[in-house]
Design a protein around this motif. Sequence first.
Motif, PDB file in Angstrom:
ATOM      1  N   UNK A   1       1.618   6.754  -6.774  1.00  0.00           N
ATOM      2  CA  UNK A   1       0.574   7.753  -7.021  1.00  0.00           C
ATOM      3  C   UNK A   1       1.113   9.168  -6.827  1.00  0.00           C
ATOM      4  N   UNK A   2       2.010   9.325  -5.868  1.00  0.00           N
ATOM      5  CA  UNK A   2       2.642  10.637  -5.679  1.00  0.00           C
ATOM      6  C   UNK A   2       3.376  11.067  -6.939  1.00  0.00           C
ATOM      7  N   UNK A   3       4.158  10.149  -7.530  1.00  0.00           N
ATOM      8  CA  UNK A   3       4.880  10.468  -8.763  1.00  0.00           C
ATOM      9  C   UNK A   3       3.898  10.786  -9.876  1.00  0.00           C
TER      10      UNK A   3
ATOM     11  N   UNK B   1       0.832  -1.206   0.000  1.00  0.00           N
ATOM     12  CA  UNK B   1       0.000   0.000   0.000  1.00  0.00           C
ATOM     13  C   UNK B   1       0.866   1.256   0.000  1.00  0.00           C
ATOM     14  N   UNK B   2       1.960   1.219   0.731  1.00  0.00           N
ATOM     15  CA  UNK B   2       2.861   2.380   0.760  1.00  0.00           C
ATOM     16  C   UNK B   2       3.550   2.569  -0.590  1.00  0.00           C
ATOM     17  N   UNK B   3       3.972   1.481  -1.218  1.00  0.00           N
ATOM     18  CA  UNK B   3       4.577   1.590  -2.547  1.00  0.00           C
ATOM     19  C   UNK B   3       3.577   2.142  -3.550  1.00  0.00           C
TER      20      UNK B   3
ATOM     21  N   UNK C   1       6.771  10.995   3.878  1.00  0.00           N
ATOM     22  CA  UNK C   1       5.589  11.735   4.301  1.00  0.00           C
ATOM     23  C   UNK C   1       4.392  10.808   4.126  1.00  0.00           C
ATOM     24  N   UNK C   2       3.829  10.304   5.199  1.00  0.00           N
ATOM     25  CA  UNK C   2       2.725   9.348   5.067  1.00  0.00           C
ATOM     26  C   UNK C   2       1.468   9.957   4.462  1.00  0.00           C
ATOM     27  N   UNK C   3       1.356  11.259   4.503  1.00  0.00           N
ATOM     28  CA  UNK C   3       0.165  11.914   3.961  1.00  0.00           C
ATOM     29  C   UNK C   3       0.185  11.978   2.435  1.00  0.00           C
ATOM     30  N   UNK C   4       1.381  12.110   1.850  1.00  0.00           N
ATOM     31  CA  UNK C   4       1.480  12.252   0.394  1.00  0.00           C
ATOM     32  C   UNK C   4       2.021  11.006  -0.294  1.00  0.00           C
ATOM     33  N   UNK C   5       2.745  10.173   0.447  1.00  0.00           N
ATOM     34  CA  UNK C   5       3.449   9.058  -0.173  1.00  0.00           C
ATOM     35  C   UNK C   5       4.793   9.457  -0.739  1.00  0.00           C
TER      36      UNK C   5
ATOM     37  N   UNK D   1      12.076  22.319   2.028  1.00  0.00           N
ATOM     38  CA  UNK D   1      10.687  21.899   2.169  1.00  0.00           C
ATOM     39  C   UNK D   1      10.132  21.507   0.805  1.00  0.00           C
ATOM     40  N   UNK D   2      10.607  20.378   0.320  1.00  0.00           N
ATOM     41  CA  UNK D   2      10.143  19.892  -0.987  1.00  0.00           C
ATOM     42  C   UNK D   2      10.166  18.375  -1.008  1.00  0.00           C
ATOM     43  N   UNK D   3       9.292  17.828  -1.817  1.00  0.00           N
ATOM     44  CA  UNK D   3       9.242  16.394  -2.083  1.00  0.00           C
ATOM     45  C   UNK D   3       9.270  16.233  -3.598  1.00  0.00           C
TER      46      UNK D   3
END
Length: 360
Positions: free
Chosen positions: A28-30, A21-23, A294-298, A314-316
């Motif tokens: 999905x973040x990408x 699920x985390x992967x 960041x568990x909120x965004x993945x 402050x960037x992902x």
Amino acid sequence: MTAQVMGRAGALAVPGVLSAEECTATAQFVLRQQCADGSIPWYDGSHLDPWDHVEAAMGLTAAGHWSAAWRALEWSAATQRKDGSWPMVRRGDRIEDAGADTNQCAYFAVGLWHYYLVTGRTDGLARLWPTVEAAINFVIRAQHPGGELGWAVGENGGVADFALLTGSASALQSIECACHIAATLGHDRPRWRWAGNRLAAALRERPEAFADRSRFSMDWYYPVLAGAIRGAAAQARIDDGWADFVRDGHGTQCVRDQPWVTSAESAELVAALDAAGETDRAIAVLADLQSLRDPDTGGYWTGRNLPDLVLWPQEQTSWAAAAVLLAADAVTQTTGGSALWRDAGWPGAVDELVDSEGVG
């Protein structure tokens, strides 16, 4: 190296470290960073460089988002310049740095070969073969007489008078992947093999040919990651730099003299350790770098300053998240592209010498 199609998204998981699920959330973040035209900037509204764009596409490939990854590769093909290069920095349709980084331009071959290894799509190789050919020819034109690569080509066509170890090591793997693509499609490119032989010799035998960036962790692990160094020499190199760069519980420092651990370097080190047969260490570093998740965004924060544990900047970024997916694939050998770094390694023997003026 042959294609081994292993399946689509949802399969990636590292027990006890990253769940499926985390992967999926990281993939999905990408995906959320990808633009409608297929390009993948660092993050929504940020700039783009050709290497990190391809790295992000590779993360999508490993996670099973093959259509999105293909759109990213097609975007690269559509925006390639006539000389085979891409500009270093662009933001949307605006070019902010028109110079070309040789390593960044070469990396397209790695992304395309990885896509083939995962999907088995020979038609994809054939369709984007002209892009690979133009890119690699551009890159090897920037090779210095000693074999190392000038790190950049200016807007006026001038080749940089110094080489970078990390960039040259990465470009060696790119040339290797391009040779695999050529062989798969039935093409012979002896000039590429000749250039690769010279570049490999420089990396292994002439460290003085490269600018001294030894304070950066990438110069430590990249010759192992990209296959320039293998076997006992690779393990010795890892051991020699471990205390300088690795911080237990946190990950890998970007530079030796600054207490700043970063997610992308940590993820790349995971793949390098796996390639060197250090799987236990690889999984340990992968576990440590989850402190930057960041568990909120993945997504993953770029880095953290250790004395005060402050996240900075402050960037992902899309490419940091992709690097984690690729690291997870490397240690679990889940997809057909998972052995990309394990299998890297320019042969020590000279295959063939050709006239340096020939165009393979």
